[in-house]
Design a protein around this motif. Structure first.
Motif, mmCIF file in Angstrom:
data_model
loop_
_atom_site.group_PDB
_atom_site.id
_atom_site.type_symbol
_atom_site.label_atom_id
_atom_site.label_comp_id
_atom_site.label_asym_id
_atom_site.label_seq_id
_atom_site.Cartn_x
_atom_site.Cartn_y
_atom_site.Cartn_z
ATOM 1 N N LYS A 173 -6.649 -39.774 -8.355
ATOM 2 C CA LYS A 173 -7.819 -40.868 -9.180
ATOM 3 C C LYS A 173 -7.226 -42.266 -9.081
ATOM 4 C CE LYS A 173 -7.225 -40.084 -13.678
ATOM 5 N NZ LYS A 173 -7.185 -39.491 -14.882
ATOM 6 N N ASP A 174 -6.191 -42.826 -8.697
ATOM 7 C CA ASP A 174 -6.303 -44.429 -9.174
ATOM 8 C C ASP A 174 -5.509 -45.018 -8.067
ATOM 9 O OD1 ASP A 174 -5.816 -43.809 -12.833
ATOM 10 O OD2 ASP A 174 -7.784 -43.885 -11.874
ATOM 11 N N ALA A 175 -6.142 -44.489 -6.737
ATOM 12 C CA ALA A 175 -4.804 -44.771 -5.515
ATOM 13 C C ALA A 175 -6.079 -45.222 -4.907
ATOM 14 C CB ALA A 175 -4.558 -43.900 -5.211
ATOM 15 N N ASP A 176 -5.499 -46.234 -4.028
ATOM 16 C CA ASP A 176 -6.349 -47.057 -3.527
ATOM 17 C C ASP A 176 -6.866 -46.659 -1.935
ATOM 18 O OD1 ASP A 176 -6.260 -49.643 -0.804
ATOM 19 O OD2 ASP A 176 -7.543 -49.062 -1.296
ATOM 20 N N THR A 177 -8.215 -45.962 -1.690
ATOM 21 C CA THR A 177 -8.514 -44.587 -1.061
ATOM 22 C C THR A 177 -8.667 -44.736 0.193
ATOM 23 O OG1 THR A 177 -11.214 -45.625 -1.452
ATOM 24 C CG2 THR A 177 -10.596 -44.072 -2.985
ATOM 25 N N ALA A 178 -8.399 -45.911 0.708
ATOM 26 C CA ALA A 178 -7.910 -46.139 1.815
ATOM 27 C C ALA A 178 -6.898 -45.579 2.942
ATOM 28 C CB ALA A 178 -8.800 -47.525 2.691
ATOM 29 N N ASN A 205 -13.700 -41.427 -9.172
ATOM 30 C CA ASN A 205 -13.252 -41.695 -8.961
ATOM 31 C C ASN A 205 -12.752 -40.873 -7.823
ATOM 32 O OD1 ASN A 205 -13.120 -44.655 -9.638
ATOM 33 N ND2 ASN A 205 -11.405 -43.755 -11.681
ATOM 34 N N GLU A 206 -12.250 -39.424 -8.425
ATOM 35 C CA GLU A 206 -12.005 -38.415 -7.397
ATOM 36 C C GLU A 206 -12.461 -38.204 -6.327
ATOM 37 O OE1 GLU A 206 -9.575 -36.666 -11.388
ATOM 38 O OE2 GLU A 206 -10.682 -36.098 -10.583
ATOM 39 N N VAL A 207 -13.671 -38.086 -6.375
ATOM 40 C CA VAL A 207 -14.519 -37.531 -5.541
ATOM 41 C C VAL A 207 -14.395 -38.262 -4.858
ATOM 42 C CG1 VAL A 207 -17.056 -37.246 -5.106
ATOM 43 C CG2 VAL A 207 -16.633 -36.158 -6.966
ATOM 44 N N ASP A 208 -14.748 -39.747 -5.230
ATOM 45 C CA ASP A 208 -14.699 -41.135 -3.888
ATOM 46 C C ASP A 208 -13.091 -41.003 -2.981
ATOM 47 O OD1 ASP A 208 -17.325 -42.153 -4.978
ATOM 48 O OD2 ASP A 208 -15.911 -43.669 -6.000
ATOM 49 N N ALA A 209 -12.035 -40.582 -3.211
ATOM 50 C CA ALA A 209 -11.482 -40.732 -3.359
ATOM 51 C C ALA A 209 -11.550 -39.396 -1.665
ATOM 52 C CB ALA A 209 -9.566 -40.586 -4.010
ATOM 53 N N LEU A 210 -11.988 -38.009 -2.176
ATOM 54 C CA LEU A 210 -11.943 -37.384 -1.336
ATOM 55 C C LEU A 210 -12.481 -37.397 -0.037
ATOM 56 C CD1 LEU A 210 -11.679 -34.375 -4.316
ATOM 57 C CD2 LEU A 210 -9.871 -34.964 -2.318
ATOM 58 N N ASP A 216 -12.082 -39.805 6.645
ATOM 59 C CA ASP A 216 -10.960 -40.052 8.420
ATOM 60 C C ASP A 216 -10.490 -38.279 8.585
ATOM 61 O OD1 ASP A 216 -9.295 -41.889 8.669
ATOM 62 O OD2 ASP A 216 -7.666 -41.330 8.204
ATOM 63 N N SER A 217 -11.151 -37.595 8.955
ATOM 64 C CA SER A 217 -10.923 -36.771 9.352
ATOM 65 C C SER A 217 -10.103 -35.452 8.536
ATOM 66 C CB SER A 217 -10.578 -36.664 11.271
ATOM 67 O OG SER A 217 -11.418 -37.700 11.845
ATOM 68 N N GLY A 218 -10.300 -35.706 7.754
ATOM 69 C CA GLY A 218 -9.671 -34.530 6.422
ATOM 70 C C GLY A 218 -9.720 -33.611 6.359
ATOM 71 N N ASN A 219 -9.109 -32.357 5.610
ATOM 72 C CA ASN A 219 -9.178 -31.137 5.482
ATOM 73 C C ASN A 219 -8.980 -30.800 4.409
ATOM 74 O OD1 ASN A 219 -9.832 -30.532 8.688
ATOM 75 N ND2 ASN A 219 -7.659 -31.331 8.139
ATOM 76 N N VAL A 220 -10.128 -30.451 3.713
ATOM 77 C CA VAL A 220 -10.025 -30.266 2.120
ATOM 78 C C VAL A 220 -10.698 -28.049 1.125
ATOM 79 C CG1 VAL A 220 -11.385 -30.615 -0.416
ATOM 80 C CG2 VAL A 220 -10.446 -32.157 0.823
ATOM 81 N N PHE A 221 -9.527 -27.644 1.445
ATOM 82 C CA PHE A 221 -9.322 -26.691 0.266
ATOM 83 C C PHE A 221 -9.754 -27.043 -0.529
ATOM 84 C CE2 PHE A 221 -8.278 -22.953 -0.890
ATOM 85 C CZ PHE A 221 -8.797 -21.745 -0.160
ATOM 86 N N ILE A 222 -11.015 -26.177 -1.806
ATOM 87 C CA ILE A 222 -10.974 -26.775 -3.159
ATOM 88 C C ILE A 222 -11.040 -24.938 -3.987
ATOM 89 C CG2 ILE A 222 -13.378 -27.594 -2.525
ATOM 90 C CD1 ILE A 222 -13.098 -29.342 -5.902
ATOM 91 N N SER A 223 -10.812 -24.788 -5.217
ATOM 92 C CA SER A 223 -10.417 -23.404 -5.969
ATOM 93 C C SER A 223 -10.999 -23.761 -7.226
ATOM 94 C CB SER A 223 -10.130 -22.343 -5.623
ATOM 95 O OG SER A 223 -9.284 -22.572 -5.891
ATOM 96 N N LYS A 242 -23.409 -38.253 -8.275
ATOM 97 C CA LYS A 242 -22.814 -38.152 -7.226
ATOM 98 C C LYS A 242 -21.538 -36.730 -6.667
ATOM 99 C CE LYS A 242 -19.722 -41.709 -6.002
ATOM 100 N NZ LYS A 242 -19.301 -43.096 -6.795
ATOM 101 N N TYR A 243 -21.034 -36.105 -8.564
ATOM 102 C CA TYR A 243 -20.711 -35.232 -8.129
ATOM 103 C C TYR A 243 -21.429 -33.487 -7.368
ATOM 104 C CZ TYR A 243 -18.234 -31.075 -10.033
ATOM 105 O OH TYR A 243 -17.692 -29.624 -10.384
ATOM 106 N N ARG A 244 -22.062 -33.902 -7.783
ATOM 107 C CA ARG A 244 -23.563 -32.920 -7.107
ATOM 108 C C ARG A 244 -24.057 -32.849 -6.127
ATOM 109 N NH1 ARG A 244 -26.277 -35.438 -11.484
ATOM 110 N NH2 ARG A 244 -26.694 -33.050 -13.783
ATOM 111 N N SER A 245 -23.923 -34.204 -5.262
ATOM 112 C CA SER A 245 -23.881 -35.043 -4.224
ATOM 113 C C SER A 245 -22.949 -33.722 -3.272
ATOM 114 C CB SER A 245 -24.324 -36.362 -3.801
ATOM 115 O OG SER A 245 -24.183 -36.234 -2.457
ATOM 116 N N PHE A 246 -21.562 -34.237 -4.283
ATOM 117 C CA PHE A 246 -20.527 -33.660 -3.054
ATOM 118 C C PHE A 246 -20.568 -31.869 -2.967
ATOM 119 C CE2 PHE A 246 -16.040 -32.680 -3.450
ATOM 120 C CZ PHE A 246 -15.428 -33.095 -2.369
#
Length: 395
Positions: A173-178, A205-210, A216-223, A242-246
């Motif tokens: 949440k508060d990490a440097d997203t890069a 902030n969490e959406v920005d990080a994700l 960066d070619s990441g993979n996300v599984f969310i439920s 931003k949340y809706r767009s995600f």
């Protein structure tokens, strides 16, 4: 007098016009880093000193929870210290220790150290302590908005012959997203919980990080329960655009309506080459009153690569999509979105296999995926399993 509320002791007595002393205030900085193999993580910390005179301050690095194969030190005024030091600091100055954490092994590990700045002259109870955490080369990072479901993901991932590491969503949440890169974290698994609560909704902030991780070619599984409901239903506490767009553009889904709390059979999509032709066992989503009101979805028209992979066997509801997978050909990311609480799947074999095939798809190991656009382009090795950012252009 001035009382420290944390320790309930008087730390200064005198005239009301006497300046408060020994106050140390940390500036914002990243307290979590995701590092690749054999790399260092550097934390630039800064503490503002608000005092009316010069005092001695002790700066210490606690390495109690540093695993074998790791090392850490901090640098202060261009001098390296492995454990601690004491310095004199004038009013209004800044204490700026730079902490370096080194990983000496190719391991799937988490390391933690703590930096503490404390008044050493008079007010020994006045101190600021900040934990620093480094994850390195994590195959599957489990991030939870709830503590209830980590074992379910972990056991399914272990059944897929993969290793995982549990963490809280606060770690991004508060990490440097890069700093969260595909080189350090192969796949992120997120569970938001089994009930609709404001605290379970992803923050901006969490959406920005994700999003940064996915790009960066990441993979996300969310439920989780009510992920889409929280963004689009008129009765929900509406999050941001931003949340809706995600949800629409990254998870590849549109929200239709809220389901009920009854058991419902789950159906795979027979045209889907990731899950539909694998012979997954018959199963259902187990209902529970006030817990399971699964979101009903349709596939987002904004995302040409989005595909429904699970459906509710509810003949009365035509818009009965239960899960969507999506991928992006420009940034090479992939997502799987399950619109209910994943632990509510009844059959454990189904859960393990669904995770296994998700990971195989993330890593580009499913030869049965027959994307018409890929076949038409004549691409033989697609996607390349070595790294999501490796591209073969045919035109």
């Amino acid at each position: 007098f001035l009382q420290d509320d944390a320790i309930k002791k008087v730390i200064q007595a005198g005239m009301s016009q006497v300046n408060l002393v020994a106050k140390v205030t940390p500036q914002a900085f990243s307290s979590v880093d995701f590092a690749g193999k054999d790399s260092s993580s550097v934390f630039n910390t800064a503490f503002n000193v608000n005092a009316n005179t010069t005092y001695d301050y002790n700066v210490a690095l606690d390495k109690t929870f540093l695993p074998a194969g790791w090392s850490a030190y901090f640098t202060l005024n261009s001098t390296r210290y492995d454990d601690s030091t004491t310095i004199s600091v004038n009013s209004g100055n800044v204490i700026n220790p730079v902490v370096t954490v080194l990983n000496d092994k190719n391991v799937n590990q988490k390391a933690s150290v703590t930096i503490t700045v404390q008044n050493f002259s008079v007010y020994t109870q006045q101190r600021v302590t900040i934990p620093l955490t480094v994850y390195t080369y994590v195959e599957n990072l489990i991030l939870n908005k709830t503590t209830a479901s980590a074992p379910v993901y972990a056991s399914a991932i272990a059944g897929a012959s993969q290793t995982s590491m549990d963490a809280g969503i606060d770690d991004i949440k508060d990490a440097d997203t890069a700093s969260i890169s595909h080189a350090s974290v192969k796949h992120i698994f997120i569970h938001t919980g089994e009930q609709y609560r404001q605290s379970n909704i992803l923050t901006d902030n969490e959406v920005d990080a994700l999003i940064a991780y996915l790009k960066d070619s990441g993979n996300v599984f969310i439920s989780g329960q009510d992920i889409a409901y929280a963004g689009f239903d008129a009765k929900a506490i509406a999050p941001t655009a931003k949340y809706r767009s995600f949800i629409n553009s990254y998870l590849g889904a549109y929200y239709v309506n809220d389901g009920d709390y009854l058991d419902v059979n789950l159906l795979t999509n027979s045209t889907d080459g990731v899950y539909g032709d694998k012979g997954l066992p018959a199963t259902k989503m187990l209902g529970a009153q006030n817990v399971t009101l699964p979101d009903h979805l349709t596939v987002s028209s904004l995302e040409p690569n989005a595909l429904d992979v699970l459906r509710y066997d509810d003949k009365s509801e035509p818009n009965n999509v239960a899960a969507v997978r999506n991928h992006n050909a420009s940034h090479y990311w992939k997502t799987v979105y399950v619109a209910f609480s994943f632990p509510r799947i009844e059959d454990n074999t189904f859960k393990t296999d669904f995770i296994k095939y998700s990971i195989q798809w993330f890593d580009g190991l499913l030869l049965s995926v027959k994307d018409p656009k890929v076949l038409a382009a004549g691409i033989v090795a697609y996607p390349n399993p070595t790294h999501g950012a490796f591209v073969i252009k045919t035109k």
